[in-house]
Design an enzyme around this catalytic site. Sequence first.
Site: not given
Length: 511
Positions: A200-201, A291, A304
């Site tokens: 999304d970044g 996150d 993770r």
Amino acid sequence: MLPSKLHAHPPRPSMADPNLQAEVLTASVRVNGTEAEATLRGGELTWRPADTGGGGEGQERGLELESEVLGCRVDGRKLKLATFTASGGGDGKGGGGDGNRRREEVVVEMETEDAALRWGDIIRDCLASLGRPKKLFIIVNPYGGKRSGRSIFQNEVLPLIEASGVLYTMQETKHRLHAQEIARSLDLRKYDGIICVSGDGVMVEVVNGLLQREDWETAIKVPLGIVPAGTGNGMARSLLHAAGEPFSVSNAVFAIIRGHKRALDVTSVVQGNTRFFSVLMLTWGLVADVDIESEKYRWMGSARLEFYLLLRMLNLRRYNGRILFVPAPGYEEVGDPVEQTTGHETNGVSGATDKNGETCGYVGPSIKEADLRWRSLNGPFVSVWLGNVPFASEDAMAAPKAEFADGYLDAAIIKDCPRWDVLGLVLQMKDGAYVNSPCVEYFKVKAIRIEPGLRVGSSTKGGIIDSDGEVLARGDGSHSRAGDEPGHLMAYGPPIQLTVDQGLATIFSPR
């Protein structure tokens, strides 16, 4: 040689756009080598295997051009359709299936080359009239997730793009904020959309780049697309979920090829004269900690997040602070009323700057402070989660009532509660059921202001404020003043305000 039966009939309603064509064509053909009677009517191609020996005609099969066909090409007398059908689709096996699509080819052999050209032209004109993109600019992030962006593009995106006949330019990102730089300088007149093969970044970087342009008013209307190739993939999951489509790379690509679009809210995140634009979420507390701090385990891919979440459960953090918000209709009773909010800027900030100190093109929505009715919630908090779309990641429905362009953010705030209760909430995030817990305040807001405090039990350490994977502020080591944190866009401690701009951006959507 089969006898020719190519002729026209009066039109009947089409399953696609009724204006695509009025002509109805029929012909005796071979479909994948089998004799059949074919009909091309509006947005639908159907065929029925011929009676070849007294057994009667076969079951009618068909393809909806809009929803099942990638592209069409003519090779002599053969009409070759690249299809992308769900289980029980164009192969004629009937309904049912799991809804996953597969790519195939349907070959329709006509009697003459002229007939093949005629049918091919009509099908291509039909697909072109649907508003599908003709040329795309594709940004690939080779570093996100398990560093699989490049292979996803080559093996899953490119075959579908090429089969559809869509032209493209591809560029890989080389460093952080590279996508933002690309969006700021790209000649948008050449393209019908910008596609991010990434998490999304990268899409957030593109939105910020478009809104920093002088021509931001037209730039932000360029349709954006997302192909999941990162760790979270919340936007792609949200779009496919809203359309009832299974989550997959190929379904995300096909949504872009089909060209359907929807409006998307953009949130202005402001501290003083500093501004950041968000389209997915902002978090403070547990979710932000997981996150960002789990980055050291990026080699694990999306696992993770689950791994580091368990580590954080063993030492659950709570944060002091206050949340002020302007509730959406229906949520006016959440929190406590606030009588005085003077001293905070809520209008568009003239001369707002990005991280490099350069002036942004767009300064955000203008809101009159006197018209706002603020309310508040006091900490300590375990987590503050503000979502623009339902899913924060593939497996976490953080904001089950969120909509893409309703003009509101969905706030999900986990109040101070025992760690095992928090763990139970996390386990219920898959379908969003956690918001029904008495430990969670869930409501919609038009604007919200975070006043972050220190971690409970610490006199020096604050938390992390994270928006769409970008660390906006980090309070490690000291209670920061504005400008004290080189490397981060904002300071931890002073208020950070979010205001929603309804439907400012446009995004490719399955439906």
